[in-house]
Design a protein around this motif. Structure first.
Motif, short mmCIF file in Angstrom:
data_model
loop_
_atom_site.label_atom_id
_atom_site.label_comp_id
_atom_site.label_asym_id
_atom_site.label_seq_id
_atom_site.Cartn_x
_atom_site.Cartn_y
_atom_site.Cartn_z
N CYS A 189 0.83 -1.20 0.00
CA CYS A 189 0.00 0.00 0.00
C CYS A 189 0.86 1.25 0.00
O CYS A 189 2.05 1.22 0.35
N ASN A 190 0.27 2.35 -0.38
CA ASN A 190 0.94 3.64 -0.34
C ASN A 190 0.97 4.16 1.10
O ASN A 190 0.01 4.00 1.86
N GLY A 191 2.08 4.76 1.47
CA GLY A 191 2.20 5.37 2.78
C GLY A 191 2.77 4.42 3.82
O GLY A 191 2.50 3.23 3.80
N MET A 217 2.84 2.65 7.29
CA MET A 217 1.90 2.34 8.36
C MET A 217 2.68 1.87 9.58
O MET A 217 3.66 1.14 9.46
N ARG A 237 8.07 -2.43 6.49
CA ARG A 237 7.89 -1.00 6.24
C ARG A 237 8.98 -0.49 5.30
O ARG A 237 10.15 -0.85 5.43
N HIS A 288 5.99 3.34 1.69
CA HIS A 288 5.07 2.25 1.38
C HIS A 288 5.11 1.22 2.50
O HIS A 288 6.02 1.22 3.33
N THR A 289 4.14 0.30 2.49
CA THR A 289 4.08 -0.75 3.51
C THR A 289 3.66 -2.06 2.87
O THR A 289 2.72 -2.09 2.05
N MET A 323 -8.59 -0.31 2.33
CA MET A 323 -7.30 0.35 2.42
C MET A 323 -7.38 1.79 1.91
O MET A 323 -6.76 2.70 2.48
N ARG A 350 -6.88 5.70 3.75
CA ARG A 350 -5.97 6.61 3.04
C ARG A 350 -4.61 5.96 2.79
O ARG A 350 -3.58 6.61 2.75
N HIS A 351 -4.66 4.65 2.61
CA HIS A 351 -3.48 3.88 2.23
C HIS A 351 -3.86 2.98 1.05
O HIS A 351 -3.80 1.75 1.16
N ARG A 358 3.23 7.21 -5.58
CA ARG A 358 3.59 8.19 -4.57
C ARG A 358 5.02 7.88 -4.10
O ARG A 358 5.22 7.32 -3.02
#
Length: 322
Positions: free
Chosen positions: A175-177, A179, A217, A221-222, A240, A244-245, A258
């Motif tokens: 996923c983006n971001g 976590m 991590r 991204h995660t 997800m 916001r991921h 991203r």
């Protein structure tokens, strides 16, 4: 084509106190649970001579059941020779590792060339099973494990197990971001109110529960491991995005690239070229529908996700946290 059928019998002792739809599935295993449920709600089932249209109605052993319904022949699809990555097969079920790009069932815009067409060619007798034995679906661009029933009794048991949350489905996703921790998402899902091809978290939607944990991590991204408790359309992707991921490559739900700051040209290219949701059904576990044996399978991470994860690891090494 259609034919009128009349099914009669008495509720067996093993179904005493069960719901009507569960009792019918036990009494008439040649018919799918969904079809039996439809016959109930349409008023084609009588208990002791009285019409009962509630699937949850409790029944007692010995009660006389009568089903007077029209059996409509389902649309026939064409068998097509296609390569299938079969992980396991016996007389009752088969488990496949679905590649990206393969649609599971014919529909608008995809009349053939689907998993269903391939199943009909691989095992022609599966045309006697509703939906060619397909119990659950994966999105076109999601990879990984699916179980298929080869007989009606196997399908009946697997559908019941799915509804009772006795089939474990575990996924791998990027996923983006970043976590920091895992958790549970308990948010109802329904058709998007304005974008009819999308799903969304909607207050009056169907219950949907997703469990997730952080596997690794990266800078922006995660890598996640997720387990479905329910099976709504696009469930992981919607949940997800709700956090916001959104998943990498999931342009439908906001998963545009991203990249982290100062990302290399190689990572930028990898992210730009990843054109599907980074989602893989990695593990499937269930009780065999006929023998009751607990079985489990794993599918290796597909090459495109392996390359994506490798690029993110390299980026992390090149930009260590101070």
């Amino acid at each position: 084509m259609s034919e009128q059928i009349l099914l009669t019998g008495n509720v067996p002792l093993s179904a005493n106190g069960k719901r009507l739809d569960q009792a019918l599935a036990e009494m008439f295993p040649d018919y799918s649970r969904s079809r039996l449920k439809t016959w109930i709600t349409d008023g084609h089932v009588r208990i002791e001579g009285n019409v009962v249209d509630r699937p949850r109605e409790k029944v007692l052993a010995g009660m006389a059941i009568e089903v007077d319904a029209e059996l409509i022949e389902e649309r026939r699809f064409e068998a097509q020779p296609m390569d299938l990555n079969i992980v396991y097969e016996d007389d009752d079920i088969l488990v496949i590792n679905k590649p990206a790009g393969l649609v599971v069932h014919p529909g608008a815009g995809t009349p053939d060339g689907t998993l269903l067409n391939a199943l009909l060619h691989h095992f022609p007798a599966i045309d006697q099973v509703p939906r060619a034995g397909i119990i659950h679906r994966l999105d076109k661009d999601t990879t990984g494990l699916m179980v298929v029933a080869k007989t009606v009794p196997a399908q009946t048991h697997l559908v019941a197990a799915m509804q009772e949350r006795q089939i474990t489905r575990e996924y791998e996703a990027v996923c983006n971001g970043p976590m920091t921790a895992g958790g549970m998402i308990d948010e109802p899902i329904a058709r998007h109110p304005t974008q009819r091809t999308h799903m969304a978290v909607v207050a009056l939607g169907k219950p949907a529960v997703t469990h997730f944990r952080v596997a690794e991590r990266f800078r922006a991204h995660t890598l996640l491991r997720l387990r479905l408790e329910t099976g709504r359309t696009h469930q992981i992707r919607v949940h997800m995005a709700h956090l916001r991921h959104p998943l990498v490559g999931d342009f439908t739900y906001g998963g545009r690239p991203r990249p982290p700051q100062k990302a290399s040209a190689e990572l930028l290219e990898t992210l730009r070229n990843f054109r599907r949701q980074a989602l893989h059904a990695a593990r499937l576990s269930l009780h065999h529908p006929i023998t009751g044996e607990w079985m489990s399978w794993e599918a290796p991470t597909p090459d495109d996700m392996v390359n994506l994860i490798a690029a993110l690891r390299l980026d992390r090494q090149e930009h260590p946290v101070d």
